[in-house]
Design an enzyme around this catalytic site. Sequence first.
Site, mmCIF file in Angstrom:
data_model
loop_
_atom_site.group_PDB
_atom_site.id
_atom_site.type_symbol
_atom_site.label_atom_id
_atom_site.label_comp_id
_atom_site.label_asym_id
_atom_site.label_seq_id
_atom_site.Cartn_x
_atom_site.Cartn_y
_atom_site.Cartn_z
ATOM 1 N N ASN A 1 4.462 -9.536 2.742
ATOM 2 C CA ASN A 1 4.177 -8.485 3.583
ATOM 3 C C ASN A 1 2.649 -8.157 3.851
ATOM 4 O O ASN A 1 2.276 -7.165 4.156
ATOM 5 C CB ASN A 1 4.861 -7.192 2.845
ATOM 6 C CG ASN A 1 4.146 -7.199 1.378
ATOM 7 O OD1 ASN A 1 3.303 -7.628 1.044
ATOM 8 N ND2 ASN A 1 5.054 -6.099 0.750
ATOM 9 N N ARG B 1 -3.583 0.326 -4.237
ATOM 10 C CA ARG B 1 -2.718 0.882 -5.238
ATOM 11 C C ARG B 1 -3.342 2.309 -5.355
ATOM 12 O O ARG B 1 -4.577 2.530 -5.588
ATOM 13 C CB ARG B 1 -2.751 0.399 -6.537
ATOM 14 C CG ARG B 1 -1.750 -0.928 -6.601
ATOM 15 C CD ARG B 1 -0.175 -0.473 -6.423
ATOM 16 N NE ARG B 1 0.923 -1.645 -6.531
ATOM 17 C CZ ARG B 1 1.433 -2.167 -5.358
ATOM 18 N NH1 ARG B 1 0.707 -1.642 -4.200
ATOM 19 N NH2 ARG B 1 2.143 -3.045 -5.516
ATOM 20 N N GLN C 1 4.904 6.797 -8.452
ATOM 21 C CA GLN C 1 5.785 6.532 -7.173
ATOM 22 C C GLN C 1 7.397 6.795 -7.627
ATOM 23 O O GLN C 1 7.619 6.205 -8.512
ATOM 24 C CB GLN C 1 5.669 5.399 -6.442
ATOM 25 C CG GLN C 1 4.048 5.423 -5.758
ATOM 26 C CD GLN C 1 4.002 4.260 -4.715
ATOM 27 O OE1 GLN C 1 2.965 4.003 -4.170
ATOM 28 N NE2 GLN C 1 4.900 3.449 -4.666
ATOM 29 N N HIS D 1 4.864 5.169 0.583
ATOM 30 C CA HIS D 1 4.733 3.490 0.570
ATOM 31 C C HIS D 1 5.566 2.877 1.237
ATOM 32 O O HIS D 1 6.713 2.497 0.677
ATOM 33 C CB HIS D 1 4.863 3.359 -0.989
ATOM 34 C CG HIS D 1 4.209 1.994 -1.310
ATOM 35 N ND1 HIS D 1 3.868 1.588 -2.673
ATOM 36 C CD2 HIS D 1 3.825 0.934 -0.642
ATOM 37 C CE1 HIS D 1 3.584 0.338 -2.691
ATOM 38 N NE2 HIS D 1 3.456 -0.063 -1.415
#
Length: 351
Positions: free
Chosen positions: A114, A251, A280, A299
């Site tokens: 990604n 992060r 998260q 996210h």
Amino acid sequence: MKVLAVLYPGGPAAKNTPELLGCAENALGLRPFLEGKGHELVVLTNKEEQLDANLPSTEVLITTPFWPAYVTKERIAHSPKLRLIITAGVGSDHVDLAAAAARGITVAEITGSNVVSVAEHSIMQILTLVRNYLPAYKQVLEGRWDIGEAAARSHDLEGKVVGIVGAGRIGQRVATRLRPFDVKVLYYDFRRLTTVEEEVLGIRYALLDQLLPQCDVISIHCPLTPDTDGLFSRERLFAMKKGGYLVNTARGKIVDTLGLVEAVEKGHIAGYAGDVWYPQPAPPDHPWRKMPNHAMTIHVSGTSLEAQKRYADGTRDCLSRFLEGKPLERDYLIVDGGKVVSPSYSFAFKQ
Ligand code: NAI
């Protein structure tokens, strides 16, 4: 063999969008593949008690950074059968890598799956902040037309100095995508690139503390390791150029939570964007949700539909090889043979 997958709940979108492969309902497309071979696939959306109840009998755990199962050393201690942990995506900091190595568990992620998706998101968020896009858009929704208010915080990106922290796969793609904007790009990485690589990318090296006060925009792209946890401390945030912008799609824990709120509230940092939080999903009262001048997203940067296809394919490749007793793709390995082997992580886990 029991495979446990902890994935985000896709909700109604899961039914209408079969390409939403990474959600619990669509289970990375793995169900027919695994069940057809006689294996058991259990899919959870990370209810802690269910996770703890399932881990002791699990041999392979699949999870994602977007909706992570936090694989602590205590959980590893209670997972005697666990042999392989796959991150469907990039970034395995939700796993205690030292504990996995000590137990001989292999940790793999779908390296590269990604990186374009995240680079594009980072560029979008740099422009969103520098151009002051969100307040101008908000005026549209509110029926307002106050040019002074919107333009007073709107700049051209052209001619600015952009700093990239972590010039790996994503950082380099961000640099490439910045080229048409005619900016000067500095970078910091604990492994300096070669002169040729720097020349091709059009970027110049600076140590982190030299880079901070020079940059109008900084974009973070290093992994979260014991070395980068809190790297952007309160002190470093205030060492940034006054009025600079910070974008973090790496992060959340790399940036000091309350130090950032203070730097943004005091106007030292003109705006913050990114899509990564800790923990998260971020709780409703996470202080970054309400701080001024931010352009954060949940996210999602690394989970576009194209990215989901790539990390679903990569996960299946890992499982196939594992089931056939073949070595996993070398680039995917984070922990292998009792050691942290990924070049981006290994320095922080001096063994
Ligand atoms: P990569 O491994 O290709 O590049 C990481 C770079 O960071 C390397 O050049 C490495 O030398 C550098 N680095 C490591 N420790 C450092 C330190 N202490 N100081 C400075 N530089 C350091 O990884 P890639 O693919 O570029 O991804 C980077 C990170 O981005 C991932 O580890 C992950 O945390 C995050 N990520 C976020 C996504 C999202 O959806 N928001 C999706 C994909 C990755």
